[in-house]
Design an enzyme around this catalytic site. Structure first.
Site, mmCIF file in Angstrom:
data_model
loop_
_atom_site.group_PDB
_atom_site.id
_atom_site.type_symbol
_atom_site.label_atom_id
_atom_site.label_comp_id
_atom_site.label_asym_id
_atom_site.label_seq_id
_atom_site.Cartn_x
_atom_site.Cartn_y
_atom_site.Cartn_z
ATOM 1 N N GLY A 30 0.798 -1.227 0.000
ATOM 2 C CA GLY A 30 0.000 0.000 0.000
ATOM 3 C C GLY A 30 0.825 1.269 0.000
ATOM 4 O O GLY A 30 2.024 1.256 -0.252
ATOM 5 N N TYR A 31 0.151 2.376 0.301
ATOM 6 C CA TYR A 31 0.714 3.720 0.162
ATOM 7 C C TYR A 31 1.210 3.855 -1.274
ATOM 8 O O TYR A 31 2.391 4.110 -1.544
ATOM 9 C CB TYR A 31 1.817 3.991 1.193
ATOM 10 N N HIS A 36 3.946 1.291 -8.099
ATOM 11 C CA HIS A 36 2.878 0.291 -7.952
ATOM 12 C C HIS A 36 1.921 0.349 -9.152
ATOM 13 O O HIS A 36 1.506 -0.682 -9.679
ATOM 14 C CB HIS A 36 2.054 0.553 -6.686
HETATM 15 P P1 AMP Z 1 5.788 -2.597 -1.752
HETATM 16 O O1 AMP Z 1 4.424 -2.003 -1.580
HETATM 17 O O2 AMP Z 1 6.895 -1.655 -1.451
HETATM 18 O O3 AMP Z 1 5.911 -3.947 -1.100
HETATM 19 O O4 AMP Z 1 5.941 -2.870 -3.313
HETATM 20 C C1 AMP Z 1 4.998 -3.644 -4.014
HETATM 21 C C2 AMP Z 1 5.548 -3.945 -5.390
HETATM 22 O O5 AMP Z 1 5.799 -2.709 -6.083
HETATM 23 C C3 AMP Z 1 6.888 -4.688 -5.333
HETATM 24 O O6 AMP Z 1 6.913 -5.661 -6.368
HETATM 25 C C4 AMP Z 1 7.890 -3.586 -5.586
HETATM 26 O O7 AMP Z 1 9.090 -4.038 -6.163
HETATM 27 C C5 AMP Z 1 7.123 -2.702 -6.554
HETATM 28 N N1 AMP Z 1 7.675 -1.349 -6.526
HETATM 29 C C6 AMP Z 1 7.879 -0.565 -5.440
HETATM 30 N N2 AMP Z 1 8.481 0.599 -5.794
HETATM 31 C C7 AMP Z 1 8.674 0.526 -7.146
HETATM 32 C C8 AMP Z 1 9.254 1.408 -8.114
HETATM 33 N N3 AMP Z 1 9.774 2.598 -7.778
HETATM 34 N N4 AMP Z 1 9.274 1.011 -9.399
HETATM 35 C C9 AMP Z 1 8.773 -0.209 -9.766
HETATM 36 N N5 AMP Z 1 8.202 -1.072 -8.903
HETATM 37 C C10 AMP Z 1 8.155 -0.716 -7.611
#
Ligand code: AMP
Length: 280
Positions: A30-31, A36
């Site tokens: 989230g956030y 995402h």
């Molecule tokens: P998180 O919410 O941080 O667990 O991320 C969820 C998914 O979004 C994961 O697969 C992350 O690798 C991807 N993600 C987070 N930040 C980025 C970004 N800046 N660019 C591409 N994918 C991202």
């Protein structure tokens, strides 16, 4: 967009979709930001139905890490997810995913989970692979989408899918950055203006290493030293690691002869940021 909090509702919703439809799944904490949303767009373009989960997974945080402080804004997230074309948003409580007494974990053993982030977060990937497995079991997607931003997570999940013969196709999406180069992250919100400014050194030092590599420098130590030197010019930066490893296996290398991953983790105050670049 349907918002679903319980596993029983999820099962009904998935039955309604029908087994003949392809499901693309994007797990998140989230956030939401544009990183995402790029995963959601990719899932939408390749599948009949897009499922996004928002779950701040307690088992991937060690005691003393930022589980409670992790940023949360479900109303904003649900608006962004709906606008991006999500069909089903799964937003379970921790007790739904880990019922009382749950004590089963999925762990990818070996060096792959011990180096890079595994050094300072030794239990992190066990939590990630456990929750991703649970979510895969519940949602049974055809395809799942992960960001290259979390390069080690991608390598570990790829290995888990291969080792356990999970019938899921993984797609890895490129890192989405702010206009000035900072990799988007939910944790960027914690940076003070000064930290935010100095944090640009992550992407800048990785880009400089790529330039040096492209000019013919293949020695890992030389490339690492340059990255460390550049990050160290920022007084607020505390390096957790700087490493250059084989891109596929994350094995140690001395010279780059095949695609390599240059990855960094740096603390600014209480905020730990990661970034990486592929040296090809
Ligand atoms: P998180 O919410 O941080 O667990 O991320 C969820 C998914 O979004 C994961 O697969 C992350 O690798 C991807 N993600 C987070 N930040 C980025 C970004 N800046 N660019 C591409 N994918 C991202």
């Amino acid at each position: 967009m349907k918002i679903i909090k319980t596993i029983s509702e999820l099962k009904i919703a998935l039955e309604e979709i029908g087994r003949d439809k392809s499901i693309g799944f994007v797990p998140t904490m989230g956030y939401l930001h544009d990183g995402h949303l790029s995963l959601i767009n990719e899932a939408r373009s390749q599948n009949d139905f897009t499922v996004v989960s928002i779950f701040v997974n307690p088992t991937q945080f060690a005691p003393g890490e930022d589980l409670d402080a992790y940023p949360r804004d479900f109303d904003r997230d649900s608006r962004l997810a709906a606008a991006a074309g999500t069909d089903l948003l799964f937003f379970p409580d921790p007790g739904e995913i880990y019922p009382a007494g749950a004590s089963t974990f999925v762990e990818v053993a070996g060096e792959i989970t011990k180096k890079l982030c595994g050094q300072s977060r030794p239990t992190h990937f066990k939590g990630v692979t456990t929750v991703v497995n649970i979510l895969f079991n519940l949602i049974q997607p055809n395809r799942a989408y992960f960001g290259q931003k979390d390069a080690q997570q991608v390598a570990v999940i790829k290995k888990m899918v291969r080792d356990l013969h999970l019938p899921i196709q993984l797609t890895v999406c490129p890192i989405v950055r702010e206009a000035d180069g900072l990799a988007m992250s939910s944790r960027n919100v914690f940076l003070t203006p000064e930290e935010r400014n100095q944090a640009l050194v992550l992407s800048q030092s990785l880009a400089a290493a790529k330039v040096l590599h492209e000019s013919g420098e293949g020695r890992v130590k030389t490339l690492k030293d340059q990255i460390i030197g550049q990050i160290s010019t920022m007084p607020l930066a505390v390096i957790d690691y700087v490493d250059i490893l084989d891109f596929e296996t994350l094995a140690d290398i001395e010279t780059i002869t095949a695609p390599a991953l240059a990855a960094v983790a740096v603390r600014f105050g209480s905020t730990r940021l990661i970034d990486n670049i592929i040296l090809d």
